[in-house]
Enzyme design. Structure first.
Site, short mmCIF file in Angstrom:
data_model
loop_
_atom_site.label_atom_id
_atom_site.label_comp_id
_atom_site.label_asym_id
_atom_site.label_seq_id
_atom_site.Cartn_x
_atom_site.Cartn_y
_atom_site.Cartn_z
N SER A 171 -7.72 -4.06 7.16
CA SER A 171 -8.78 -4.83 7.83
C SER A 171 -9.02 -4.29 9.23
O SER A 171 -10.17 -4.22 9.69
CB SER A 171 -8.38 -6.30 7.91
OG SER A 171 -8.23 -6.85 6.63
N ARG B 82 0.82 -1.22 0.00
CA ARG B 82 0.00 0.00 0.00
C ARG B 82 0.84 1.25 0.00
O ARG B 82 0.49 2.26 -0.59
CB ARG B 82 -0.90 0.02 1.24
CG ARG B 82 -1.99 -1.01 1.23
CD ARG B 82 -2.63 -1.14 2.56
NE ARG B 82 -1.68 -1.63 3.54
CZ ARG B 82 -1.98 -2.07 4.76
NH1 ARG B 82 -3.22 -2.03 5.16
NH2 ARG B 82 -1.05 -2.51 5.57
#
Ligand code: PNS
Length: 159
Positions: free
Chosen positions: A127, A90
């Site tokens: 998450s 990311r």
């Protein structure tokens, strides 16, 4: 034929995970998504539930395979016949840790790790953040596939 293993906790899967998995589905002959049991992190969802969420989120790619594993990732890679491990990146903050894992896995088995850049629009997703936002009543419907949003709602209502 090249088999790629895409491992992760996927607790729960996010749109960022699906993006990486779908990119792999379009690149490799065979893609196995490896869901780690992670008993130490006491996951919100069982590995079977996480696999079901991934399966319904990636239903357009029926050739994807799913496996739950405990123990070493390189052992899972060997068991499924994968030559490549693929991880999503990311941001630079992911890089140090992911490089360390990749080098350890190379040391353990010689396996190649490849990195897929996450879509920039999904770079802030994780998450843990999704669980925090959902747990505090925030809207996560644009962050996770519909099946995951529904499962989160149900699990949070049950708690
Ligand atoms: O989605 P995550 O939490 O970033 O996934 C991490 C994962 C599953 C790839 C990592 O925890 C892992 O490889 N677990 C298996 C245990 C292992 O092989 N440990 C040594 C790594 S060098």
């Amino acid at each position: 034929m090249t088999t790629a293993l895409v491992p992760g906790s996927f607790d729960p899967p996010t749109n960022g995970h699906v993006d990486v998995i779908v990119r792999c589905a379009n690149l490799f002959d065979r893609v196995v998504v490896g869901v780690v049991g992670n008993p130490s992190k006491s996951p919100m969802f069982t590995s079977e539930e996480r696999i079901e969420m991934l399966r319904s989120s990636c239903a357009e790619w029926p050739h994807l395979e799913y496996v739950a594993f405990d123990g070493l990732l390189v052992d899972c890679a060997r068991d499924v016949g994968a030559q490549v491990i693929v991880k999503g990146l990311r941001a630079m903050t992911d890089f140090d840790y992911e490089l360390q894992l990749a080098q350890m896995n190379r040391h353990l088995s010689g396996i190649v790790t490849m990195f897929v850049a996450t879509a920039p629009a999904l770079g802030y997703l994780s998450s843990s953040l999704v669980k925090e936002v959902a747990g505090l009543g925030g809207d996560v419907t644009k962050l996770v596939p519909p099946a995951v949003a529904a499962a989160l709602k149900e699990r949070i209502a049950d708690d």
